[in-house]
Design an enzyme around this catalytic site. Structure first.
Site, PDB file in Angstrom:
ATOM      1  CB  SER A 126      -0.860  -0.017   1.270  1.00  0.00           C
ATOM      2  OG  SER A 126      -1.411   1.252   1.502  1.00  0.00           O
ATOM      3  CE1 TYR A 150      -3.819  -2.595   5.778  1.00  0.00           C
ATOM      4  CE2 TYR A 150      -3.352  -0.280   5.344  1.00  0.00           C
ATOM      5  CZ  TYR A 150      -3.649  -1.549   4.884  1.00  0.00           C
ATOM      6  OH  TYR A 150      -3.770  -1.778   3.543  1.00  0.00           O
ATOM      7  CE  LYS A 154      -1.499  -4.314   3.517  1.00  0.00           C
ATOM      8  NZ  LYS A 154      -1.876  -5.602   2.912  1.00  0.00           N
TER       9      LYS A 154
HETATM   10  N1  LIG Z   1      -8.809  -1.065  -0.574  1.00  0.00           N
HETATM   11  C1  LIG Z   1      -7.762  -0.280  -0.349  1.00  0.00           C
HETATM   12  O1  LIG Z   1      -7.908   0.943  -0.238  1.00  0.00           O
HETATM   13  C2  LIG Z   1      -6.361  -0.865  -0.267  1.00  0.00           C
HETATM   14  C3  LIG Z   1      -5.257  -0.017  -0.433  1.00  0.00           C
HETATM   15  C4  LIG Z   1      -3.972  -0.559  -0.331  1.00  0.00           C
HETATM   16  C5  LIG Z   1      -3.804  -1.908  -0.049  1.00  0.00           C
HETATM   17  N2  LIG Z   1      -4.887  -2.702   0.124  1.00  0.00           N
HETATM   18  C6  LIG Z   1      -4.677  -4.130   0.443  1.00  0.00           C
HETATM   19  O2  LIG Z   1      -5.256  -4.927  -0.571  1.00  0.00           O
HETATM   20  C7  LIG Z   1      -5.757  -6.144  -0.016  1.00  0.00           C
HETATM   21  C8  LIG Z   1      -7.208  -6.325  -0.435  1.00  0.00           C
HETATM   22  O3  LIG Z   1      -7.965  -5.202  -0.001  1.00  0.00           O
HETATM   23  P1  LIG Z   1      -9.530  -5.059  -0.250  1.00  0.00           P
HETATM   24  O4  LIG Z   1      -9.834  -3.621  -0.304  1.00  0.00           O
HETATM   25  O5  LIG Z   1      -9.957  -5.955  -1.351  1.00  0.00           O
HETATM   26  O6  LIG Z   1     -10.061  -5.615   1.144  1.00  0.00           O
HETATM   27  P2  LIG Z   1     -11.264  -6.631   1.461  1.00  0.00           P
HETATM   28  O7  LIG Z   1     -11.448  -6.620   2.937  1.00  0.00           O
HETATM   29  O8  LIG Z   1     -12.440  -6.342   0.595  1.00  0.00           O
HETATM   30  O9  LIG Z   1     -10.623  -8.019   0.998  1.00  0.00           O
HETATM   31  C9  LIG Z   1      -9.790  -8.783   1.822  1.00  0.00           C
HETATM   32  C10 LIG Z   1     -10.330 -10.200   1.830  1.00  0.00           C
HETATM   33  O10 LIG Z   1      -9.480 -11.018   2.637  1.00  0.00           O
HETATM   34  C11 LIG Z   1     -10.289 -11.867   3.427  1.00  0.00           C
HETATM   35  N3  LIG Z   1      -9.478 -12.227   4.596  1.00  0.00           N
HETATM   36  C12 LIG Z   1      -9.037 -11.415   5.596  1.00  0.00           C
HETATM   37  N4  LIG Z   1      -8.296 -12.118   6.465  1.00  0.00           N
HETATM   38  C13 LIG Z   1      -8.245 -13.404   6.008  1.00  0.00           C
HETATM   39  C14 LIG Z   1      -7.626 -14.584   6.472  1.00  0.00           C
HETATM   40  N5  LIG Z   1      -6.927 -14.608   7.608  1.00  0.00           N
HETATM   41  N6  LIG Z   1      -7.783 -15.715   5.749  1.00  0.00           N
HETATM   42  C15 LIG Z   1      -8.519 -15.718   4.605  1.00  0.00           C
HETATM   43  N7  LIG Z   1      -9.131 -14.617   4.129  1.00  0.00           N
HETATM   44  C16 LIG Z   1      -8.990 -13.464   4.820  1.00  0.00           C
HETATM   45  C17 LIG Z   1     -11.544 -11.051   3.722  1.00  0.00           C
HETATM   46  O11 LIG Z   1     -12.665 -11.861   4.033  1.00  0.00           O
HETATM   47  C18 LIG Z   1     -11.737 -10.288   2.408  1.00  0.00           C
HETATM   48  O12 LIG Z   1     -12.547 -11.029   1.510  1.00  0.00           O
HETATM   49  C19 LIG Z   1      -5.547  -6.038   1.486  1.00  0.00           C
HETATM   50  O13 LIG Z   1      -4.367  -6.712   1.827  1.00  0.00           O
HETATM   51  C20 LIG Z   1      -5.376  -4.543   1.723  1.00  0.00           C
HETATM   52  O14 LIG Z   1      -4.591  -4.265   2.850  1.00  0.00           O
HETATM   53  C21 LIG Z   1      -6.159  -2.219   0.006  1.00  0.00           C
END
Ligand SMILES: NC(=O)c1ccc[n+]([C@@H]2O[C@H](COP(=O)([O-])OP(=O)(O)OC[C@H]3O[C@@H](n4cnc5c(N)ncnc54)[C@H](O)[C@@H]3O)[C@@H](O)[C@H]2O)c1
Length: 338
Positions: A126, A150, A154
């Site tokens: 991120s 958080y 990362k």
């Molecule tokens: N959305 C953003 O703004 C953003 C920005 C930068 C980085 N990210 C990173 O991208 C990734 C995806 O983000 P997103 O927005 O799709 O989030 P999201 O919460 O929609 O998706 C994450 C998924 O992981 C699953 N999950 C969480 N812990 C788990 C575990 N221990 N075992 C199995 N499944 C698990 C959740 O049920 C969810 O479906 C994350 O790692 C997040 O930190 C997101």
């Protein structure tokens, strides 16, 4: 049939859109998700969009025995690792949950991969790893820091991956630093589906527009930016998803590790986003300027040139498309998928 791509967290926001992009590129996604922040309905929707239902395992990345079984049974050629917790405020209140799920979960996943002889990984990092950047645009060699658990999770995972590649050059690792993913698939069938009050701007705007929330709170109107509101690099989630397909092609072609920003390279202020949304939805979005949030920064946008050079990828969808797609999704699914 080609060997599948294991997509941890594939039922979530970015994961489900990436499943669509993978299928469109001829890959076979195999989703592992514990549904702690998503619904399996998203995968049924992926099927409606593409005609293909992703392979699906309900489970947790911290379950080593399950991972061992899944890797042995399906022999995936690579892992795209989205699974993790992502709410900054919650991470401040519950740091152990974040270190356990994000850092602990990733370590267990990497161990299982190593034991299975699978060493191809794309990791969701991120722009938060840049902390409060000294200038914009931000390139990949900027110093990294974290202001909350958080972000620190990362940073730690990025370092663990660096150590791993240092110890065993057979690993192929992509560290992708996302800027601000927004929007939804053009079908309106999948999109961002947060629990409770949204932390991110776009679902907040769409929930105000659809009448679920009374008004948008804008955190700070006195930032040193052209209109005083925060400036971010908002990237359409399908552009981001396609960035993963490009990263996968690069990863499978060349060993080693690479780290790239996935952003548009352009800043957009909160108020510019509100105006673009009003223009594209025909709805008013009442807003109120409230004090800044602790830990927020004035401006953050990517130098996106490394991804272009290395992956031959760049974001294609503009702000109007982002807003129109987000609104289509919200209107068709006023309560999300859950
Ligand atoms: N959305 C953003 O703004 C953003 C920005 C930068 C980085 N990210 C990173 O991208 C990734 C995806 O983000 P997103 O927005 O799709 O989030 P999201 O919460 O929609 O998706 C994450 C998924 O992981 C699953 N999950 C969480 N812990 C788990 C575990 N221990 N075992 C199995 N499944 C698990 C959740 O049920 C969810 O479906 C994350 O790692 C997040 O930190 C997101």
């Amino acid at each position: 049939m080609p060997l599948p791509i294991l997509v941890t967290g594939g039922a979530g926001y970015i994961g489900s859109h990436t499943c669509v992009a993978l299928i469109e590129a001829g890959h076979v996604p195999l989703v592992l998700d514990n549904l702690c922040n998503s619904s399996v309905e998203s995968l049924a929707r992926v099927q409606r969009i593409t005609g293909v239902r992703p392979l699906w395992v309900e489970g947790d990345i911290r379950d080593a025995a399950l991972l061992q079984r899944v890797l042995a049974e399906h022999r995936p050629q690579a892992v795209i690792h989205f699974a993790g917790l992502k709410a900054v405020g919650e991470s401040v209140r519950e740091p152990l949950a974040y270190y356990d799920n994000n850092v602990g979960g990733t370590t267990i996943l990497l161990q299982a991969m190593q034991e299975a002889g699978l060493r191809n990984l794309i990791f969701s990092s991120s722009a938060t790893v840049y902390g409060n950047p000294a200038s914009v645009p931000i390139s990949e060699d900027f110093p990294r820091s974290a202001t909350n658990p958080y972000g620190r999770s990362k940073l730690m995972i990025e370092d663990i991956l660096g150590d791993l590649v240092g110890a065993d050059p057979r690993w192929r690792v992509a560290r992708l630093r996302y800027f601000n993913p927004v929007g939804a698939h053009a079908s309106g069938l999948i999109g961002e589906d947060p629990r409770g009050i949204p932390n991110n701007l776009m679902p907040y705007i769409t929930q105000v527009a659809v009448g679920r929330l009374p008004e948008l709170q804008v955190f700070g109107g006195d930032w040193p930016t052209p209109d005083g509101t925060g400036v971010r690099d908002f990237i359409h989630v399908m552009d981001l998803a396609e960035g993963h397909v490009a990263a996968l092609a690069h990863l499978l072609g060349e060993p080693g590790m690479f780290t790239v920003n996935l952003g548009t390279g352009q800043g957009c202020s909160v108020l510019q986003m509100v105006q673009a949304f009003e223009r594209n939805s025909g709805r008013r979005v009442p807003y109120r300027i409230v004090p800044r949030r602790a830990g927020d920064i004035a401006a953050c946008w990517a130098d996106a040139s490394a991804a272009h050079r290395l992956l031959h990828w760049q974001a294609r969808r503009d702000l109007d498309t982002i807003c129109a797609d987000a609104w289509r999704w919200q209107q068709a699914n006023p309560q999300g998928l859950r």
